[in-house]
Design a protein around this motif. Sequence first.
Motif, short mmCIF file in Angstrom:
data_model
loop_
_atom_site.label_atom_id
_atom_site.label_comp_id
_atom_site.label_asym_id
_atom_site.label_seq_id
_atom_site.Cartn_x
_atom_site.Cartn_y
_atom_site.Cartn_z
N TRP A 32 0.79 -1.19 -0.21
CA TRP A 32 -0.03 0.07 0.00
C TRP A 32 0.90 1.41 -0.03
O TRP A 32 0.35 2.37 -0.56
CB TRP A 32 -1.18 0.02 1.16
N MET A 33 1.99 1.29 0.86
CA MET A 33 2.87 2.14 0.74
C MET A 33 3.53 2.54 -0.54
O MET A 33 3.37 3.68 -1.02
CB MET A 33 4.04 2.25 1.64
N LEU A 38 2.79 6.12 -5.70
CA LEU A 38 2.83 6.10 -7.35
C LEU A 38 1.48 6.75 -7.88
O LEU A 38 1.24 6.92 -8.94
CB LEU A 38 2.98 4.88 -7.84
N LYS A 39 0.57 7.35 -6.74
CA LYS A 39 -0.66 7.78 -7.29
C LYS A 39 -0.64 9.44 -7.37
O LYS A 39 0.04 10.03 -6.55
CB LYS A 39 -1.68 7.44 -6.09
N GLU A 40 -1.63 9.76 -7.95
CA GLU A 40 -1.92 11.08 -7.97
C GLU A 40 -2.55 11.58 -6.57
O GLU A 40 -3.28 10.79 -5.99
CB GLU A 40 -2.80 11.70 -9.21
N PHE A 45 -7.16 8.81 -1.62
CA PHE A 45 -8.33 8.23 -0.73
C PHE A 45 -9.50 7.83 -1.38
O PHE A 45 -10.75 7.87 -0.79
CB PHE A 45 -8.74 9.29 0.35
N VAL A 46 -9.44 7.55 -2.81
CA VAL A 46 -10.68 7.18 -3.49
C VAL A 46 -11.34 5.97 -2.87
O VAL A 46 -10.53 4.99 -2.41
CB VAL A 46 -10.42 6.93 -5.05
N LEU A 51 -5.14 -0.43 -5.84
CA LEU A 51 -3.86 -1.31 -5.31
C LEU A 51 -2.93 -0.60 -6.44
O LEU A 51 -1.78 -0.53 -6.31
CB LEU A 51 -4.04 -2.56 -5.06
N ILE A 52 -3.29 -0.89 -7.79
CA ILE A 52 -2.51 -0.56 -8.88
C ILE A 52 -2.84 0.76 -9.34
O ILE A 52 -3.82 1.08 -10.17
CB ILE A 52 -2.55 -1.57 -10.18
N PRO A 53 -2.08 1.84 -9.16
CA PRO A 53 -2.29 3.41 -9.64
C PRO A 53 -2.24 3.35 -10.99
O PRO A 53 -1.84 2.80 -11.90
CB PRO A 53 -1.49 3.90 -9.01
N SER A 54 -3.33 4.19 -11.67
CA SER A 54 -3.60 4.64 -13.01
C SER A 54 -4.04 6.16 -13.01
O SER A 54 -5.15 6.29 -12.68
CB SER A 54 -4.59 3.64 -13.68
#
Length: 281
Positions: A32-33, A38-40, A45-46, A51-54
């Motif tokens: 999770w860290m 790697l997320k915007e 918090f969506v 788990l896999i950012p896009s």
Amino acid sequence: MKNKSPGKIIGIGLNYVTLSVVSLIMLVPFLWMLSTSLKEPAKIFVFPPELIPSPIRLENYTEVLANTPFHLFYWNSLYIAILVTMGTVLFASIAGYAFARIPFRGRNLVFLLLLSTMMIPNEVTSIPMFLFMRALGFINTHVPLIVLPIFGAGGIFGVFVMRQFFLGIPKELEEAAMIDGCSRWRIYWSIMLPLAKPAIATLTIFTFLTSWNDFYDPLIFLNDRELMTLPLALSLFTDEAGTAWHHLMSASVMATLPLLIVFFFAQKQFIEGVSMTGMKD
């Protein structure tokens, strides 16, 4: 080779399944860290969580390196942890050998007193140590972060680990060396230390991890930003406006990665050292 019974095979299978499930649970915070790093910011918090950012945002890492002297924090943590580890291993191995092999009056009492100091919380000794270091002029320097752990609870724990390991080495080796004319120092350096590699590896990993992750002591003794270590520097990503989670997680990944690499390559020696460092009296 005898065939294993069905019950034994089922038991082994349940052990593997249990260990796999526990390992997966332990890995979730790290995954999770990494995912959050790697997320915007808007997608952290969506719900439902991703788990896999896009898309994957590598700019989080470059922004951390560009906006903070992260290389300096890295260097501070690295050289402090190395010096603390080297000093602790040297001090603990010498003292552990003395308590295990050199008879002197009050040896067990002194060792018991040393162990009893480990029961004193760090918060109790913080003020006396701060006043002591201030009287010596070492506040806002790295000296307390190096000296105090070596001769504090971490060093005493190391003495215990090394003493227990040295007690498990046959005395005949030492007696044979004495017959050949070896001094105590030569026995310690040429015979005991090479045999104690598993215990030294264990103590090295424990000490390095403790020093690398220490937040409390740097918070007390350091004031300047340039002197901060990594755990203390991570607090810079939180202010009155909130927490920059994408930057905090990126910095945490970079701070955690060296520890994972060290443990991955040293896990064999670590497990061997833990198993061989028993509770022998």
